[in-house]
Design a protein around this motif. Structure first.
Motif, short mmCIF file in Angstrom:
data_model
loop_
_atom_site.label_atom_id
_atom_site.label_comp_id
_atom_site.label_asym_id
_atom_site.label_seq_id
_atom_site.Cartn_x
_atom_site.Cartn_y
_atom_site.Cartn_z
N HIS A 63 -12.72 9.27 -30.98
CA HIS A 63 -13.71 10.37 -31.02
C HIS A 63 -13.96 10.84 -29.60
O HIS A 63 -13.41 10.29 -28.65
CB HIS A 63 -14.99 9.95 -31.75
N HIS A 65 -16.58 11.04 -27.48
CA HIS A 65 -17.61 10.61 -26.53
C HIS A 65 -17.00 10.14 -25.22
O HIS A 65 -15.92 9.53 -25.19
CB HIS A 65 -18.48 9.51 -27.15
N ASP A 67 -17.40 7.82 -23.08
CA ASP A 67 -17.00 6.45 -22.78
C ASP A 67 -15.72 6.03 -23.53
O ASP A 67 -15.23 4.93 -23.35
CB ASP A 67 -18.14 5.46 -23.07
N HIS A 68 -15.19 6.94 -24.33
CA HIS A 68 -13.93 6.67 -25.04
C HIS A 68 -12.77 7.50 -24.51
O HIS A 68 -11.61 7.12 -24.68
CB HIS A 68 -14.10 6.93 -26.55
N HIS A 149 -21.43 8.59 -36.68
CA HIS A 149 -21.74 8.46 -35.25
C HIS A 149 -21.27 9.73 -34.53
O HIS A 149 -21.92 10.24 -33.62
CB HIS A 149 -21.05 7.21 -34.72
N ASP A 166 -16.94 3.51 -32.96
CA ASP A 166 -18.40 3.31 -32.92
C ASP A 166 -19.02 3.47 -34.31
O ASP A 166 -20.18 3.88 -34.44
CB ASP A 166 -19.05 4.31 -31.95
#
Ligand SMILES: [Zn+2]
Length: 303
Positions: A63, A65, A67-68, A149, A166
């Motif tokens: 996804h 976000h 931090d990914h 999420h 997540d």
């Protein structure tokens, strides 16, 4: 030194603040599941791959976000690898400013809300993914829809190992954060049920420990969601009149003992609380209106 941990034949984990997966493809090539928060996380992944004689050819982003996907741009530039991402998430990988922008209500936010935790470096998407079976250079994977999420989040099932992104948080991580970020309550609950029905031998959340049996963790995430909903409902029910949005947010964070570090953290928490309010309105429990003073207020129905 960062070492890959073998989970199953040709399936590995690089543990970190965001867990990364590595799936072996033919001829020493490798697919990475997510790339971590930033260049530093990406360098660790690259070093682990190089030291084990692997060559990165694909990043599969679960996804959008930060931090990914924060390591994507660096890895693409260093290795020329391709990037595959879920259809709904792909545009955010290409234009990561969308994440702080939507969290700030659609306006371009001030610098404190554009940190690397909310806004990754922009990178390409070469392949748009849909749920279902997919093949990368001779290796078959199953992409599992895990919305809630994030709207288009996909898990990756390799043999009997599931990278669950997540979709849920390891209970110690839940406890640490106090308020898990679930953008849509109903979808998140349905996703937790779907995870329960999958028969994976090993499940890896992006934040926390791999487990053989995710059911206790899934229950903890359900409890956290229901607790948040209950807090929101109690706040509305206990007030004599409608409550302004920011008051609901501040009161709920106070109940959970959360002290926001900065504007970015506040916006994430606020979005999670808004998801509760949306759920209460969409299930007919609460209503929202805008007063003559231009303040949106939330109240329980049938008062
Ligand atoms: Zn996420």
């Amino acid at each position: 030194m960062s070492k890959l941990c073998e989970l199953a034949d040709g399936v590995h984990l690089l543990p970190g603040s965001t867990n990364l997966g590595v799936v072996d493809l033919a001829g020493g090539r490798a697919l990475a599941i997510d790339s971590g928060l930033d260049e530093s996380a990406a360098r660790k992944l690259l070093r682990a791959l190089q030291e084990s004689g692997r060559r990165l050819t694909v990043i599969l982003s679960t996804h959008s976000h930060a931090d990914h996907i924060g390591g994507n741009a660096f890895l693409v530039q260093r290795t020329g690898c391709r990037v595959a991402a879920p259809a709904v998430e792909a545009s955010l990988l290409r234009a990561p400013a969308w994440e702080p922008l939507y969290l700030f209500g659609g306006a371009y936010p001030p610098a404190p809300a554009r940190s690397k935790f909310l806004m990754a470096a922009a990178g390409p998407v070469d392949l748009v993914l849909e749920p279902g079976p997919v093949e990368f250079e001779g290796r078959s994977l199953e992409l599992v829809p895990l919305p809630g999420h994030s709207p288009g989040q996909l898990g990756v099932l390799v043999g009997n190992v599931l990278f669950a992104a997540d979709a849920y948080f390891d209970p110690p991580v839940l406890e640490k954060h106090g308020l898990p970020y679930f953008a849509a309550v109903q979808e998140s609950l349905a996703t937790l049920d779907r995870l329960e029905s999958l028969t994976a031998g090993l499940v890896i959340p992006s934040h926390g420990r791999p487990v053989d049996d995710p059911r206790p963790s899934l229950d903890a995430n359900r409890r956290a969601l229901r607790q948040g909903l209950n807090h929101a409902l109690e706040l509305l029910a206990g007030a004599g009149e409608g409550i302004p949005t920011e008051t609901v947010v501040a009161s709920l964070l106070h109940r959970l003992g959360i002290r926001c570090r900065d504007l970015g953290h506040y916006l994430l928490c606020r979005a999670a609380v808004l998801a509760y309010l949306t759920h209460l309105v969409d299930t007919g429990v609460a209503a929202v209106g805008v007063g003559d003073d231009n303040v949106p207020r939330w109240e329980v129905c049938g008062r």
